[in-house]
Design a protein around this motif. Structure first.
Motif, PDB file in Angstrom:
ATOM      1  N   SER A 224      24.265 -61.537  10.975  1.00 12.36           N
ATOM      2  CA  SER A 224      23.642 -60.619   9.741  1.00 12.36           C
ATOM      3  C   SER A 224      22.637 -59.624  10.022  1.00 12.36           C
ATOM      4  O   SER A 224      21.744 -59.797  10.903  1.00 12.36           O
ATOM      5  N   LEU A 225      22.603 -58.435   9.227  1.00 13.28           N
ATOM      6  CA  LEU A 225      21.490 -57.654   9.336  1.00 13.28           C
ATOM      7  C   LEU A 225      20.824 -57.536   7.773  1.00 13.28           C
ATOM      8  O   LEU A 225      21.308 -57.619   6.914  1.00 13.28           O
TER       9      LEU A 225
ATOM     10  N   LYS B 265      26.269 -51.291   8.658  1.00 10.84           N
ATOM     11  CA  LYS B 265      27.233 -52.097   8.255  1.00 10.84           C
ATOM     12  C   LYS B 265      28.418 -51.127   8.163  1.00 10.84           C
ATOM     13  O   LYS B 265      29.563 -51.654   8.649  1.00 10.84           O
TER      14      LYS B 265
ATOM     15  N   ILE C 220      29.558 -50.210  11.762  1.00  6.89           N
ATOM     16  CA  ILE C 220      30.171 -51.284  12.352  1.00  6.89           C
ATOM     17  C   ILE C 220      31.621 -51.589  11.817  1.00  6.89           C
ATOM     18  O   ILE C 220      32.569 -51.936  12.824  1.00  6.89           O
TER      19      ILE C 220
ATOM     20  N   ASP D 247      33.757 -49.076  13.533  1.00  5.75           N
ATOM     21  CA  ASP D 247      33.999 -49.521  15.036  1.00  5.75           C
ATOM     22  C   ASP D 247      34.997 -50.618  15.201  1.00  5.75           C
ATOM     23  O   ASP D 247      35.663 -50.497  15.952  1.00  5.75           O
ATOM     24  N   ASP D 248      34.721 -51.496  14.319  1.00  9.12           N
ATOM     25  CA  ASP D 248      35.721 -52.798  14.488  1.00  9.12           C
ATOM     26  C   ASP D 248      37.020 -52.304  14.328  1.00  9.12           C
ATOM     27  O   ASP D 248      37.837 -52.889  14.886  1.00  9.12           O
TER      28      ASP D 248
ATOM     29  N   LEU E  57      33.418 -57.250  19.676  1.00 14.23           N
ATOM     30  CA  LEU E  57      32.286 -57.117  20.069  1.00 14.23           C
ATOM     31  C   LEU E  57      31.398 -58.365  19.367  1.00 14.23           C
ATOM     32  O   LEU E  57      31.593 -58.659  18.140  1.00 14.23           O
ATOM     33  N   ARG E  58      30.737 -59.044  20.402  1.00 19.51           N
ATOM     34  CA  ARG E  58      29.870 -59.804  19.632  1.00 19.51           C
ATOM     35  C   ARG E  58      28.663 -59.243  19.036  1.00 19.51           C
ATOM     36  O   ARG E  58      28.248 -58.297  19.507  1.00 19.51           O
ATOM     37  N   ARG E  59      28.330 -59.605  17.735  1.00 16.37           N
ATOM     38  CA  ARG E  59      27.412 -59.078  17.059  1.00 16.37           C
ATOM     39  C   ARG E  59      26.580 -60.072  16.204  1.00 16.37           C
ATOM     40  O   ARG E  59      26.821 -61.325  16.132  1.00 16.37           O
ATOM     41  N   LYS E  60      25.150 -59.759  16.013  1.00 21.04           N
ATOM     42  CA  LYS E  60      24.447 -60.518  15.198  1.00 21.04           C
ATOM     43  C   LYS E  60      25.104 -61.117  13.858  1.00 21.04           C
ATOM     44  O   LYS E  60      25.894 -60.112  13.242  1.00 21.04           O
TER      45      LYS E  60
END
Length: 67
Positions: free
Chosen positions: A53-54, A30, A33, A36-37, A48-51
């Motif tokens: 939740s992790l 996280k 991410i 990066d975002d 970016l498209r992401r799931k």
């Protein structure tokens, strides 16, 4: 370079995969991410498209290694 048929045959062979999944790993992913975002936002790149939740992999489904 290997011929395509040989590569496909190799991919078809079973192999063992080690699995490590816990809350600490989720936290690190996280954080990566988010960094990066932020970088993409500064560069005015598309998000970016992401799931959505992790979560860690349940121990029952992956006992430490899988085939």
């Amino acid at each position: 370079m290997k011929p395509t048929e040989e590569v496909l045959q190799a991919l078809h062979q079973p192999s063992n995969v080690s699995v490590h999944s816990d809350e600490a790993l989720v936290g690190k992913v996280k954080a990566a991410i988010a960094a990066d975002d932020e970088k993409r936002k500064e560069n005015e790149d598309e998000p970016l498209r992401r799931k959505p939740s992790l979560v860690p992999t349940r121990r029952r489904s992956c006992p430490g290694s899988s085939e």
